[in-house]
Design a protein around this motif. Structure first.
Motif, PDB file in Angstrom:
ATOM      1  N   UNK A  84     -64.253  67.992 -10.342  1.00  0.00           N
ATOM      2  CA  UNK A  84     -64.111  69.083 -11.304  1.00  0.00           C
ATOM      3  C   UNK A  84     -63.638  68.561 -12.655  1.00  0.00           C
ATOM      4  N   UNK A  85     -62.639  67.671 -12.639  1.00  0.00           N
ATOM      5  CA  UNK A  85     -62.129  67.124 -13.898  1.00  0.00           C
ATOM      6  C   UNK A  85     -63.180  66.257 -14.593  1.00  0.00           C
ATOM      7  N   UNK A  96     -66.418  66.719 -14.373  1.00  0.00           N
ATOM      8  CA  UNK A  96     -67.394  67.650 -14.946  1.00  0.00           C
ATOM      9  C   UNK A  96     -66.883  68.232 -16.261  1.00  0.00           C
ATOM     10  N   UNK A  97     -65.589  68.570 -16.314  1.00  0.00           N
ATOM     11  CA  UNK A  97     -65.022  69.105 -17.556  1.00  0.00           C
ATOM     12  C   UNK A  97     -65.049  68.061 -18.670  1.00  0.00           C
ATOM     13  N   UNK A  98     -64.698  66.810 -18.333  1.00  0.00           N
ATOM     14  CA  UNK A  98     -64.718  65.747 -19.343  1.00  0.00           C
ATOM     15  C   UNK A  98     -66.146  65.500 -19.840  1.00  0.00           C
ATOM     16  N   UNK A  99     -67.116  65.516 -18.938  1.00  0.00           N
ATOM     17  CA  UNK A  99     -68.493  65.310 -19.349  1.00  0.00           C
ATOM     18  C   UNK A  99     -68.947  66.417 -20.301  1.00  0.00           C
ATOM     19  N   UNK A 100     -68.575  67.644 -19.969  1.00  0.00           N
ATOM     20  CA  UNK A 100     -68.958  68.754 -20.846  1.00  0.00           C
ATOM     21  C   UNK A 100     -68.294  68.633 -22.203  1.00  0.00           C
ATOM     22  N   UNK A 101     -66.998  68.298 -22.214  1.00  0.00           N
ATOM     23  CA  UNK A 101     -66.274  68.170 -23.479  1.00  0.00           C
ATOM     24  C   UNK A 101     -66.878  67.078 -24.350  1.00  0.00           C
ATOM     25  N   UNK A 102     -67.141  65.907 -23.755  1.00  0.00           N
ATOM     26  CA  UNK A 102     -67.666  64.779 -24.534  1.00  0.00           C
ATOM     27  C   UNK A 102     -69.042  65.105 -25.098  1.00  0.00           C
TER      28      UNK A 102
END
Length: 437
Positions: free
Chosen positions: A170-171, A173-179
């Motif tokens: 989950x974390x 996926x969030x980092x990938x989306x943010x970047x």
């Protein structure tokens, strides 16, 4: 009490130290101890990865447990079940007997069952006069009773590991989306920086992850993604700080070009002489007008408009050392080679030129920091123009990165103007018959 002695397997099956250790554990079972057979079976299903058994083997164990008459496993009820392979096949959804024998051997090897073979290897029970089982030969479930706490602990470990992996994913996926969205924002806003290189590095991190990653691999990936995201945020915050200190020069420059269509940049038709047109004497490099040094006015109306445009340009160019942008057509006329590096092999806007500048920077081995410093000192459009000029003069420049840093330092000291460089390239690229003497 079925576990009170050592039993060896029938026929050619060998006796092992693991079997002996399993039988030894069953001798110390508390007579009052009991566990729910289905509860311990669920724990075994959770702990399957740590026990080294397959789901088919657990299906056979489920069939064996169904032959146990009580819900609670305890020594008072006996711990040996003795169904035939044919009966096991029926309760294993028609599994072949050969397959059943293979999975039974796997359960014994894993220490979940103990063989208690009869003298002839058959499974049966001897009953007394009142019908009670006095002795039974088959498979002892004593290991499930003796190791119940161990199985529950293993199941809890597997569940905790699974939850940890889920949180890591989950974390990530969030980092990938943010970047991805931060890079997209930087490119859309035309902010300075090697965003293409950052994106390629980001994709390499994701693609290097194996199809079935371990927990350590996921933790390492998350750590690298967090560092990358923090670096991008720092770069964007620096861009915001620079824009705030320079009074948002990007908007001001667009305002000058749109609100003053007859400004100095558009009053130089000779800068964009088309091929085949009649040439006029082009101004010498030293006659390129700078801010505060207007040319002789043609008439009163043009002179007034030019002075107003120069006053606006002078007010908005302080943060860049009075470095002004030139028309895109002039840049492409002076540096035609840059067109090949634009999106689709064409350049139709400043955004296309910025993208081509990043590609050329990578090709000429100019460091991201050098290009970013140039963008901050000159502005993204001027930095891309300089990269196009460096590409055009590539055969005369030993180190493109060092040359760009030198131009950046001269820009910060207000000792560099792009106009002479562009005009020199315009004359160099003009047809021989059209060059001015």
């Amino acid at each position: 009490m079925e576990s009170g002695y050592v039993t060896t397997p029938f026929g050619r099956r060998p006796m092992t130290l693991g079997m002996l250790a399993s039988q030894k554990l069953t001798r110390d079972i508390d007579p009052a101890k009991s566990v729910d057979k289905w509860k311990i079976y669920r724990a075994l299903c959770e702990a399957k990865p740590l026990l080294g058994v397959t789901d088919r083997a657990l299906a056979v164990l489920n069939a064996l447990l169904s032959f146990y008459p009580k819900n609670d496993l305890c020594e008072d009820n006996g711990l040996v079940v003795f169904p035939s392979n044919a009966q096991l096949s029926l309760r294993s959804h028609g599994m072949a007997e050969q397959t059943i024998r293979r999975h039974l051997a796997a359960l014994v090897e894993a220490g979940l069952l103990i063989r208690k073979d009869s003298p002839n290897g058959k499974r049966y029970a001897r009953r007394g006069r009142e019908g009670e089982v006095s002795d039974a030969f088959g498979f002892s479930l004593a290991p499930l009773l003796s190791r119940a706490e161990e199985f529950e602990h293993l199941a809890a470990t597997v569940v905790a590991e699974r939850l940890h992996i889920q949180q890591l994913r989950e974390r990530i996926s969030l980092c990938r989306r943010d970047i991805a969205k931060l890079i997209e924002t930087a490119v859309a806003e035309q902010l300075g920086g090697d965003w293409q290189g950052i994106y390629l590095g980001f994709r390499s991190l994701i693609e290097d992850l194996p199809r079935f990653p371990t927990t350590a691999a996921l933790e390492n990936l998350l750590e690298e993604l967090v560092i990358l995201r923090d670096d991008i945020v720092i770069q964007l915050e620096m861009q915001l700080k620079t824009q705030k200190q320079s009074g948002n020069p990007y908007q001001n420059e667009r305002h000058i070009q749109n609100s003053n269509p007859e400004s100095y940049s558009d009053l130089e038709p000779s800068f964009e002489t088309k091929q085949g047109a009649t040439t006029v004497d082009k101004p010498d490099l030293t006659t390129v007008p700078m801010v505060g040094k207007p040319e002789v006015s043609v008439d009163g109306r043009q002179s007034g408009r030019r002075k107003a445009a120069e006053r606006d340009a002078g007010a908005n160019a302080d943060a860049r050392g009075d470095l002004k942008s030139f028309p895109l057509g002039l840049v492409l006329q002076a540096c035609p080679q840059i067109i090949d590096y634009g999106p689709g092999g064409a350049i139709g806007s400043w955004r296309d030129l910025l993208s081509a500048g990043v590609v050329v920077r990578t090709m000429l081995n100019v460091s991201p920091s050098a290009y970013q410093d140039a963008c901050l000192a000159m502005g993204p459009e001027n930095a891309a123009t300089v990269m196009a000029c460096i590409l055009e003069r590539g055969g005369h420049i030993n180190s493109a990165g060092g040359y760009l840093r030198d131009l950046t330092r001269r820009t910060e000291k207000e000792q560099f103007a792009i106009g002479p460089m562009l005009m020199s390239l315009v004359r160099a690229n003009a047809p021989t018959g059209q060059r001015t003497g």
